[in-house]
Design an enzyme around this catalytic site. Structure first.
Site, PDB file in Angstrom:
ATOM      1  N   HIS A  61      58.146  31.666  -6.677  1.00 13.25           N
ATOM      2  CA  HIS A  61      56.844  31.159  -6.255  1.00 13.25           C
ATOM      3  C   HIS A  61      55.864  31.118  -7.430  1.00 13.25           C
ATOM      4  CE1 HIS A  61      56.348  35.535  -5.723  1.00 13.25           C
ATOM      5  NE2 HIS A  61      55.033  35.346  -5.835  1.00 13.25           N
ATOM      6  N   TYR A 124      22.361  35.935   5.268  1.00 11.40           N
ATOM      7  CA  TYR A 124      21.438  34.982   4.620  1.00 11.40           C
ATOM      8  C   TYR A 124      21.066  33.857   5.573  1.00 11.40           C
ATOM      9  CZ  TYR A 124      19.700  31.424   1.435  1.00 11.40           C
ATOM     10  OH  TYR A 124      18.924  30.476   0.831  1.00 11.40           O
TER      11      TYR A 124
END
Length: 131
Positions: A61, A124
């Site tokens: 991988h 936020y």
């Protein structure tokens, strides 16, 4: 180096951790093949105006930590990396053509990487209402 990148219409900080595997998760990414894959990924990133922050090629991988412009969709970006490297590697290393019908598995992993946590973004946004 700035924390943010810019283009004509945006200021951004987009980073992804990408992982993908050879077909059947075969351990073919070794030796010269792995070295050439690294070079090809860096070349493609330069062509696409992306920055590779980390790259590790394992036998079965690939891990890629890349920063990119918002004009690129994730699937398109991954397909560009996988498509160009498959074509070149299969041309240069005939053993890949004999062992695999295609070099890469169709799937991949993509995870966002950022400097702000999910809880910070939520707080936020929730705090914007009273402003």
């Amino acid at each position: 180096m700035s924390r943010y990148a810019k283009n004509a219409g945006a200021v951004f900080s987009l980073k992804l951790h990408l992982v993908w595997c050879p077909k059947y998760r075969r351990g073919v990414l070794v030796g010269e093949i792995a070295e050439r894959l690294c070079a090809l990924l860096h070349k493609k990133a330069d062509e696409l105006e992306m920055t590779i922050h980390a790259l590790e090629v394992m036998p079965d991988h690939v891990h890629l930590f890349v920063e990119f412009d918002p004009r690129w969709g994730v699937a398109e970006m991954v397909n560009r990396f996988k498509g160009s490297t498959s074509k070149e590697l299969r041309k240069e290393f005939p053993i890949l053509r004999s062992r695999l019908p295609t070099l890469w598995n169709r799937s991949y992993y993509a995870g966002t990487v950022g400097h702000v946590s999910e809880s910070t973004v939520r707080a936020y946004i929730e705090n914007q209402k009273g402003k």
